[in-house]
Write an enzyme that holds these catalytic residues in place. Structure first.
Site, PDB file in Angstrom:
ATOM      1  N   LYS A 114       0.795  -0.872  -0.161  1.00 11.65           N
ATOM      2  CA  LYS A 114      -0.181   0.038  -0.059  1.00 11.65           C
ATOM      3  C   LYS A 114       1.248   1.060   0.114  1.00 11.65           C
ATOM      4  CE  LYS A 114      -0.481  -0.494   5.380  1.00 11.65           C
ATOM      5  NZ  LYS A 114      -1.286  -0.779   6.131  1.00 11.65           N
TER       6      LYS A 114
ATOM      7  N   TYR B 152      12.984  31.983   3.149  1.00  7.31           N
ATOM      8  CA  TYR B 152      11.871  32.520   3.942  1.00  7.31           C
ATOM      9  C   TYR B 152      11.977  32.710   4.996  1.00  7.31           C
ATOM     10  CZ  TYR B 152       9.499  31.160  -0.797  1.00  7.31           C
ATOM     11  OH  TYR B 152       9.684  31.498  -2.699  1.00  7.31           O
TER      12      TYR B 152
END
Ligand SMILES: *Cc1c(COP(=O)(O)O)cnc(C)c1O
Length: 381
Positions: A39, A273
């Protein structure tokens, strides 16, 4: 492989993958099937690459959703652990193409599968999930019995097994709760008059490693196939049982990139940033083309590190969407041709998914599962 056109790439250590599988195969009786769990894009490793590499050794594969079953190459059996839609056309096609086994917990689901199986002209196989204490998917034993007898009225369904899942096997070295769940599952099994007609399974990696009594007819092997213990507690418990774990499981996945720019930064300059990093001396910075959209957790801003030329290069400033900056002042001969390791080995140093998980406040399962599926996966023999 043209991975060099991509900003970063994943390397898969196929011999390590096979060794990890063999480690379990050697400890689990031959009559117990081992189904690797693939999965979430095979825990971020790449579903088709992992299935192709381990397919010849494995007895089948587990996926979460029906949609994933159609992406498994080859023709090994498939067990869907979680979701399937009640969409008849889709289900009928899937039944014809791959004959997966469906995990069910309701009569409504059974009816949808029965209709699709009729349309497909082939019976569909189902396992009922039994609730033993996790309170995720599953029916309490009494309701599981009821669904079981209901299933006899659906002509196109064949009940072939029962499963359950442990809630507290890897988060602790105290396995009382898991043993209580196991005993509920075992009493349910023993109460079936023809129990031997069905497959029973409950073991994930930690259970398979620590408790042979959980092996039953099938083991659902997830994280440890990829070279990781389920948790520190699982590693500790396995060592207490006398395993020499460090040379047994080996991480399969490495994540690599190369710098796109190397630049000088003056004392007092800010990096990235929000101006969260300020150079306290003149520095050399490498800009890497990997960011949080690739699955590199933004929580590693100003705290993670990568490996270059066998040395640690600390992350400076915030992780951006597609880039990050690292301090390479101490790496004298670095160039944009050097390989940068985000996860993996370089010289004596190693960064594992566990290293990143503990720095970003999560678990290695999440670090791996969130690596962007669009990054190329390169099997290495
Ligand atoms: C994901 C999953 C597993 C595998 O668990 P690991 O700890 O990764 O081995 C097994 N069973 C179910 C039902 C799962 O959802």
């Amino acid at each position: 492989m043209s991975e060099s056109i991509f900003p970063s790439w994943i390397e898969l250590d196929i011999p390590a993958l096979k060794r990890n599988f063999q480690f379990f195969r050697n400890r689990i009786p031959r009559q117990t099937a081992i189904y690797p769990v693939v999965k979430a894009n095979a825990y971020g490793h790449g579903i088709s690459e992992i299935v192709n590499a381990i397919g010849p050794l494995s007895d089948g594969f587990c996926v979460h959703a029906a949609e994933e079953a159609s992406r498994i190459p080859g023709n090994k059996p498939i067990l869907i652990l979680g979701h399937f839609p009640e969409e008849m056309g889709f289900l009928a096609r899937l039944m014809l193409d791959r004959r997966p086994v469906f995990t069910i917990t309701s009569e409504i689901q059974a009816a949808a599968l029965d209709r699709a199986a009729k349309a497909a002209g082939t019976p569909a196989s189902v396992h009922i999930k039994v609730e033993t204490g996790t309170q995720r998917l599953g029916l309490p034993p009494s309701d599981a019995f009821k669904l079981m007898s209901k299933l006899r009225t659906f002509e196109n369904l064949k009940l072939s097994g029962f499963s359950t899942h442990f809630a507290n096997i890897e988060d602790t070295t105290n396995h009382q709760f898991a043993m209580k769940q196991l005993s509920i599952f075992n009493s349910f099994r023993n109460s079936l008059t023809q129990g031997e007609r069905y497959r029973f399974h409950c073991a994930c990696s930690a259970a398979a490693l620590l408790f042979p009594e959980t092996h039953m007819d099938m083991v659902r092997l997830g994280i440890s196939l990829y070279g990781y213990y389920s948790s520190g507690e699982t590693r500790l418990s396995s060592m207490q049982q006398g395993l020499q774990p460090e040379d047994k499981l080996r991480p399969v996945l490495s994540w690599k990139t190369r710098p796109v720019q190397i630049k000088a930064v003056a004392e007092g300059d800010f990096v990235g940033y929000g101006l969260t990093y300020r150079a306290h001396r003149s520095m050399k910075i490498a800009v890497l083309p990997v960011g949080y959209s690739d699955g590199y957790d933004r929580g590693l801003s100003n705290s993670g590190y990568v490996l270059i030329c066998g040395q640690r290069a600390p992350i400076c400033g915030r992780i951006c969407m597609n880039m990050m900056m690292v301090d390479v002042t101490h790496i004298s001969d670095i160039s944009c041709r050097d390989i940068v390791t985000l996860i993996g080995h370089d010289g004596d140093e190693q960064i594992t998914a566990e290293t990143l998980a503990s720095k970003s406040g999560t678990i290695h399962y999440e670090v791996l599962a969130r690596i962007n599926p669009l990054i190329p996966r390169v099997p290495v023999d």
